[in-house]
Design a protein around this motif. Structure first.
Motif: not given
Length: 331
Positions: A30-32, A51-52, A73-76
């Motif tokens: 991902h990109c920030m 929530q991320a 498990r991340s929320w991504c």
């Protein structure tokens, strides 16, 4: 399940689902959308209201952070199914299109992805420009992107268009060769032109996809191959090389490409032998400078290439650019 030994900062986020229900077999980058430090990104993910989260983050200085244990498990990615099996990585980037990533962060990303693959038994990374392959893990594809699961630009075109290059480099380090899946618009190698090669683009048109009917204008010049789509109308995705004169950023026709001296992967140390050695943006004096080495220090070379102005050019591991190997000695 272990975390990467490459991390230098930890800020565990409350935003995760606990232990994974699937074995790790996928990488999602991902990109920030901002040139953030690992601390700044960690502070955002520490807010439960956000929530991320992601498993890892890479700051604009190249440092690597842990935000969610790799075993959780991340929320991504806006997809439970994806994030149960994927290690998610947020990378500092520009805040606007194409969300470019600097060389320190990009080098750290290659190191981190290689480490994740080694520890989790991922023997080969496979990228496809076919969305169906990615979302359904078809044809061995094990790299996914956030834009497939939500109406987002993430990971930005800069990183998206380099996924084939990332897979190829990580696979080289893993010793597993090409990243080519069997169908779809795939990224991998051909007999003559490979992802990562610098070529001479002679055309004046580029396309938004390998099958597009309508083209946009651009300028010819030096460009880098970032993806391949064998058998398609416009089989080569090119991005202009800084200082090379071109403005290409898209899919192009095979007839508009001439091969230049492609870089050969390698890795060794050299000691600079001159007081001032220019760093070039590409392998040749026809490329602009990107600073200079003034300390006669020792540096790691990761690729070699022919080019004007030197008998051989070497690419610096730092990503700063290329140096003439006529003024460096192997150690």
């Amino acid at each position: 399940m272990s975390n990467s030994a490459l991390i230098s900062y930890t800020k565990l986020s409350p935003n995760h689902s606990g232990k994974r229900t699937k074995k790790i077999d996928t990488i999602t980058i991902h990109c920030m959308a901002g040139q953030l430090s690992v601390e700044s990104c960690g502070a955002l993910f520490a807010q439960s209201s956000r929530q991320a989260s992601s498993n890892y983050g890479i700051g604009n200085d190249g440092r690597i952070a842990l935000y969610v244990d790799e075993g959780n498990r991340s929320w991504c990615t806006s997809s439970n199914a994806n994030d149960q099996r994927a290690v998610t990585i947020e990378v500092a980037s520009d805040a606007t299109h194409p969300y470019a990533v600097n060389s320190k962060a990009y080098d750290a990303l290659l190191d981190l992805v290689t480490d994740i693959c080694k520890r989790n038994g991922i023997k080969k990374l496979v990228w496809s420009t076919n969305k169906n392959d990615r979302m359904n893990h078809l044809n061995s594809c094990n790299m996914t992107v956030h834009r497939d699961y939500a109406a987002k630009a993430c990971p930005g075109d800069w990183l998206y268009n380099r996924h084939g290059e990332i897979a190829s480099e990580v696979n080289r380090r893993l010793g597993s060769g090409s990243s080519t899946p069997s169908t779809g618009e795939t990224t991998g190698g051909t007999a003559d032109i490979k992802i990562g090669d610098v070529v001479e683009f002679t055309g004046t048109k580029h396309y938004v996809s390998s099958t597009a009917k309508t083209a946009s204008s651009c300028k010819p010049g030096k460009a880098k191959v970032t993806a391949l789509a064998k058998g398609k109308a416009h089989p080569y995705h090119l991005i202009a090389v800084s200082g090379g004169g071109s403005t290409v950023y898209g899919w192009t026709d095979a007839a508009d490409i001439k091969t230049s001296a492609a870089a050969t992967a390698t890795s060794y140390l050299v000691k600079v032998t001159t007081d001032v050695l220019n760093i070039r943006k590409g392998p040749g004096t026809n490329y602009g400078t990107n600073g200079a080495i003034r300390n006669k220090g020792t540096y790691t070379i990761v690729a070699e290439s022919d080019g004007p102005g030197a008998s051989k050019w070497g690419k610096l591991k730092s990503g700063a650019g290329w140096i003439s190997l006529d003024y460096a000695k192997k150690v």
